[in-house]
Design an enzyme around this catalytic site. Sequence first.
Site, PDB file in Angstrom:
ATOM      1  N   ALA A  32      -7.216  -0.006  -2.741  1.00 52.09           N
ATOM      2  CA  ALA A  32      -6.870  -0.286  -3.853  1.00 52.09           C
ATOM      3  C   ALA A  32      -6.794  -1.908  -4.511  1.00 52.09           C
ATOM      4  CB  ALA A  32      -5.136  -0.145  -4.235  1.00 52.09           C
ATOM      5  N   GLY A  33      -6.670  -2.071  -5.555  1.00 55.10           N
ATOM      6  CA  GLY A  33      -6.722  -3.665  -6.265  1.00 55.10           C
ATOM      7  C   GLY A  33      -7.840  -3.977  -7.111  1.00 55.10           C
ATOM      8  N   MET A  64      -1.504 -11.584  -7.502  1.00 55.04           N
ATOM      9  CA  MET A  64      -1.644 -10.870  -8.819  1.00 55.04           C
ATOM     10  C   MET A  64      -0.431 -10.484  -9.256  1.00 55.04           C
ATOM     11  SD  MET A  64      -4.942 -11.220  -9.091  1.00 55.04           S
ATOM     12  CE  MET A  64      -5.362 -10.092 -10.433  1.00 55.04           C
ATOM     13  N   GLY A  65       0.434  -9.815  -8.517  1.00 50.07           N
ATOM     14  CA  GLY A  65       1.615  -9.283  -8.823  1.00 50.07           C
ATOM     15  C   GLY A  65       1.675  -8.127  -9.650  1.00 50.07           C
ATOM     16  N   SER A  76       3.239  -5.170  -0.757  1.00 45.49           N
ATOM     17  CA  SER A  76       2.578  -6.285  -1.070  1.00 45.49           C
ATOM     18  C   SER A  76       3.480  -7.529  -1.139  1.00 45.49           C
ATOM     19  CB  SER A  76       2.366  -6.023  -2.853  1.00 45.49           C
ATOM     20  OG  SER A  76       1.932  -7.112  -3.540  1.00 45.49           O
ATOM     21  N   GLY A 126      -9.462  -6.697   6.698  1.00 47.36           N
ATOM     22  CA  GLY A 126     -10.636  -7.703   7.422  1.00 47.36           C
ATOM     23  C   GLY A 126     -11.759  -7.083   8.158  1.00 47.36           C
TER      24      GLY A 126
END
EC number: 1.3.5.2
Length: 340
Positions: A62-63, A113-114, A175, A297
């Site tokens: 996600a993201g 990002m929030g 997060s 990673g």
Amino acid sequence: MYSLIRPLLMRMDAERSHEFSLAWMDRLARLGLGRLLCGHRLPDMPRRVMGLTFANPVGLAAGLDKNGEHLEALGHVGFGFIEVGTVTPRPQPGNPEPRLFRLPAHEAIINRMGFNNQGVDALVQRLRVTRYQGVLGVNIGKNKDTPTERATDDYLSCLQKVYPYADYVAVNVSSPNTPGLRDLQGGELLEALLGRLTHLRGVLAREYGRYVPLVVKIAPDMDEAQRAHFCQQVLRYGIDGVAATNTTLSRDGVEDDPLAREQGGLSGAPLRPRAQAVLEELGQRLGHRVPLIGVGGIMSGADAQARMAAGADLLQIYSGFIYRGPLLLEELLKAVAPEH
């Protein structure tokens, strides 16, 4: 093709670069040139995990596609599954820019990002008409202005709305960029969240006649006691999978970089040892009772092999995809192919 435009992308502002890349991919897909988004022919490696059949074990975290706007284009890359989000009940702009920073010398990214997203209703509208046919995960979270004690209501709202369209739902309680969010990883808050989510999932499963697995994504910064309690609750409530890990607040490995002082979560190569260690511990605590998704990673075939050896059933990439493009997916799949 990615190698041709990578130098340009690395000179651009990080957030604009991501937007440009996705727009470029969308255009190729619309022109019927989606095959150019994939490297060579990828090996056929179906996996059965959480009751779902994945075309291969490597997915997109996600993201990158928060609002489900780029599923068709990303589907051409060859991921075994794609996770959209994080999505919240109401639209929110996220944190002020700049909020995304690349540390190329370390193959790392710092983001704050929030949970910027267009809201769950906008996502659902797109999922209703998407032509993407692969396994789809939806990552859900809480709005920034929702008090922590009412956060569960946000997750329930999102779960109810995305349930008919998601193949699995990922619960983001890790997060570092939403105040109070990580408090939901432990104690009574975690127990209440998992209890109510699994109860609602049971109701929705009966209503829609389909079972949608729940995955919880955790932080790499919990201590051993917190991880032990977390695993106990995962087993207690019958959670279907754990994704390990989200970004870290640590700056280990990037201390010499001027951008290390920026607030936010660190991902990419410096996260590798921490994410690997957490996955290994989860593998020992949970055994084979709960599927594990290794994320954080993973930048090479050797990294993929190490996560699988630690007990991962599936893998996800994000920062590695930003730095290496589709060729990384090919490398990872070759590394974890049965003949290896």
